[in-house]
Design an enzyme around this catalytic site. Structure first.
Site, short mmCIF file in Angstrom:
data_model
loop_
_atom_site.label_atom_id
_atom_site.label_comp_id
_atom_site.label_asym_id
_atom_site.label_seq_id
_atom_site.Cartn_x
_atom_site.Cartn_y
_atom_site.Cartn_z
N TRP A 25 8.70 15.53 20.54
CA TRP A 25 9.55 16.30 21.47
C TRP A 25 9.31 15.87 22.91
O TRP A 25 10.24 15.86 23.73
CB TRP A 25 9.36 17.80 21.29
CG TRP A 25 9.94 18.28 19.99
CD1 TRP A 25 9.26 18.67 18.88
CD2 TRP A 25 11.34 18.36 19.65
NE1 TRP A 25 10.14 19.00 17.86
CE2 TRP A 25 11.41 18.82 18.31
CE3 TRP A 25 12.52 18.09 20.34
CZ2 TRP A 25 12.63 19.02 17.65
CZ3 TRP A 25 13.74 18.28 19.69
CH2 TRP A 25 13.78 18.74 18.36
N ASP A 43 6.79 22.40 28.38
CA ASP A 43 7.62 22.82 27.25
C ASP A 43 6.69 23.55 26.28
O ASP A 43 5.88 22.93 25.60
CB ASP A 43 8.24 21.59 26.59
CG ASP A 43 8.99 21.92 25.30
OD1 ASP A 43 9.04 23.12 24.93
OD2 ASP A 43 9.51 20.99 24.66
N LYS A 101 10.93 30.35 17.76
CA LYS A 101 9.68 30.18 16.99
C LYS A 101 8.81 31.43 17.14
O LYS A 101 8.56 32.12 16.17
CB LYS A 101 8.94 28.93 17.45
CG LYS A 101 9.79 27.68 17.23
CD LYS A 101 9.24 26.49 17.93
CE LYS A 101 10.25 25.38 18.07
NZ LYS A 101 10.76 24.88 16.80
N1 PMP Z 1 10.46 21.20 22.23
C1 PMP Z 1 9.66 21.52 21.20
C2 PMP Z 1 8.18 21.47 21.39
C3 PMP Z 1 10.22 21.92 19.99
O1 PMP Z 1 9.45 22.23 18.96
C4 PMP Z 1 11.63 21.96 19.85
C5 PMP Z 1 12.32 22.42 18.59
N2 PMP Z 1 11.66 22.29 17.42
C6 PMP Z 1 12.42 21.58 20.93
C7 PMP Z 1 11.80 21.23 22.11
C8 PMP Z 1 13.92 21.61 20.86
O2 PMP Z 1 14.30 22.92 20.91
P1 PMP Z 1 15.78 23.42 20.78
O3 PMP Z 1 16.17 23.27 19.35
O4 PMP Z 1 15.69 24.85 21.24
O5 PMP Z 1 16.62 22.60 21.68
#
Ligand code: PMP
Length: 366
Positions: free
Chosen positions: A105, A175, A199
Site C-alpha cells: 500500500w 496511512d 477495518k
Molecule cells: N492503505 C492501507 C494500509 C490499506 O490496507 C488499504 C486497504 N486495504 C488501503 C490503503 C486502501 O484503502 P481503500 O480501499 O479505503 O482505498
C-alpha cells in the site's frame, strides 16, 4: 427471532464489527429514537446528522487525545483517494515528498504521488518482499521535504511500525488504515493521519482524516487550482459537509467509537490486541510447521501472516478453516499464504478457535 449464525471473520477489510454496534444499528434502523426516520433516510442538513457528526468527532478527539489545532474530517474515496489528495494539497511546487516504502500500500501511495510531483523514496524493503520495516539508520530524508509519508501497518505483508521515524520538523503523514485506534496514537507527532474506516472503525464508505491547521492553510493556497472535492481546505471550511457525506458510515463509525470508549479506550484495546496477536504468533512459532512471514520485531498485531510448506497444504488449510467457521484466512493474492486479520472487534475466542484448528491441522498433516 432466530439468531443468525455468525462465523469468525478474519477478513482484512471490510471486517468484523462489534456485536453491540450491529445490534444497535439493527434496533434503530427503521427509526432513530426520537427522530422517526431511519439513519438511511435523514437529510445531511438535519440537526440529527449534525449532532451525530459532532458526537463522533468529540469521541474521536477523546479517544486519541487530539489537540485543538487539528481538524477531524470525514471524507470519501477511501484511503486510496488520500494517496492523491496528500500530494495534491501538500507537495509544494519544486519541492520533494519523502516516502517510506515498506509495503504494497505504501508503494501504491508512492505511485500516485509521482503523478503529482517529485518523490524521494527515503527507505525501501521491497527487495526483501516487504518482510520488515526499515531501520531508522536506513532512512535518508530530504532536507526541506514537503512531508514524510509512512504506512503505519502493512495490511498485506503483516508488518507494523513499533516507533515512528524521527522526521524533525517535517510534517509526518501516516496511512493508518489498518491499525487506526488499535493502540494509542501520538497525534502530536503527526501532521496528518488518514484511514479508511472499514477495518477498525466501521463500514466502508468513510475515510477519517486528522489534519493539523498549518496543513489546512497550506492546502488553502491550492484551493483554486484543485478539484473542489479534493481540497482539504474546502472539507475543513465546510465541516465535512461541502456535499452529501456518507451518512450511514459516519453514524456506524460513531457507534464503534462509543464502543471503543466503553472498552476503556486505546490503551485498553491495545492490551487485548497484544494478547490476541501473541497467542497466534506463539502457535505459529511453536513447532516449525507454520512459518511467520514478517520479521519478528516488526510483526503486525492486526494482520498475522503465515505460510505452510506447500501451496497445496495452504489451500487445504484455508478450505478446512472455512468449513470450520473460520472465514477469510486466505492471504492477499499478491503474496499468497494465510492472513488472519484480528482487528479490535475480532473476539478473543475466535483467536482461540483458530489456534485449536492450527494444532489439529498440524496433527493431521504434520
Ligand atoms: N492503505 C492501507 C494500509 C490499506 O490496507 C488499504 C486497504 N486495504 C488501503 C490503503 C486502501 O484503502 P481503500 O480501499 O479505503 O482505498
Amino acid at each position: 427471532m432466530p439468531i443468525t449464525h455468525r462465523v469468525y471473520n478474519f477478513a482484512a477489510g471490510p471486517a468484523v464489527l462489534p456485536m453491540p454496534v450491529l445490534e444497535e444499528i439493527q434496533r434503530d434502523l427503521i427509526a432513530l429514537p426520537g427522530v422517526g426516520m431511519s439513519i438511511l433516510e435523514i437529510s445531511h442538513r438535519s440537526k440529527t446528522l449534525e449532532s451525530i457528526m459532532a458526537q463522533a468527532e468529540a469521541d474521536i478527539r477523546a479517544l486519541a487525545d487530539i489537540p485543538d489545532n487539528y481538524r477531524v474530517l470525514f471524507l470519501q474515496g477511501g484511503a486510496s483517494l488520500q494517496f492523491s489528495m496528500v500530494p495534491m494539497n501538500l507537495l509544494d511546487a519544486g519541492a520533494v515528498a519523502d516516502y517510506i516504502d515498506a509495503g504494497s500500500w505504501a508503494e501504491k501511495a508512492i505511485d500516485e504521488a509521482r503523478k503529482v510531483g517529485q518523490v524521494h523514496v527515503a527507505a525501501s524493503t521491497k527487495a526483501e518482499g516487504y518482510a520488515r520495516i526499515p531501520e531508522p539508520r536506513e532512512m535518508t530524508f530530504s532536507p526541506g521535504a514537503s512531508y514524510v509519508h509512512i504506512t503505519s501497518n502493512n495490511t498485506i505483508e503483516g508488518t507494523q511500525y513499533r516507533q515512528l521515524p524521527d522526521v524533525g520538523d517535517v510534517a509526518l503523514v501516516s496511512d493508518t488504515s489498518s491499525d487506526m485506534f488499535s493502540r494509542p496514537i501520538d497525534v502530536r507527532r503527526h501532521a496528518l493521519v488518514y484511514a479508511g474506516a472499514q477495518k477498525n472503525m466501521g463500514p466502508a464508505g468513510v475515510t477519517l482524516v486528522i489534519i493539523r491547521d498549518d496543513l489546512v492553510r497550506r492546502a488553502a493556497g491550492r484551493k483554486s487550482s484543485l478539484p473542489t472535492m479534493m481540497s482539504y481546505a474546502v472539507a475543513a471550511e465546510h465541516g465535512s459537509l461541502y456535499n452529501t457525506p456518507p451518512v450511514f458510515a459516519i453514524y456506524a463509525l460513531g457507534l464503534v467509537m462509543k464502543w471503543l470508549l466503553a472498552q476503556g479506550g486505546l490503551a485498553a484495546i491495545e492490551r487485548v490486541n497484544e494478547r490476541k496477536a501473541a497467542a497466534l504468533y506463539a502457535e505459529i512459532d511453536r513447532s516449525g510447521f507454520y512459518r511467520g512471514t514478517a520479521a519478528a520485531p516488526d510483526r503486525s498485531r492486526m494482520n498475522v501472516t503465515f505460510r505452510l510448506a506447500t501451496e497445496d497444504l495452504e489451500k487445504r488449510f484455508v478450505a478446512g478453516a472455512t468449513a470450520a467457521g473460520l472465514d477469510g484466512l486466505k492471504g492477499h493474492r499478491a503474496v499468497g499464504g494465510m492472513r488472519a486479520s484480528i482487528y479490535n472487534a475480532f473476539p478473543e475466542d475466535g483467536v482461540a478457535a483458530l489456534v485449536d484448528f492450527m494444532k489439529d491441522f498440524e496433527r493431521r498433516h504434520g
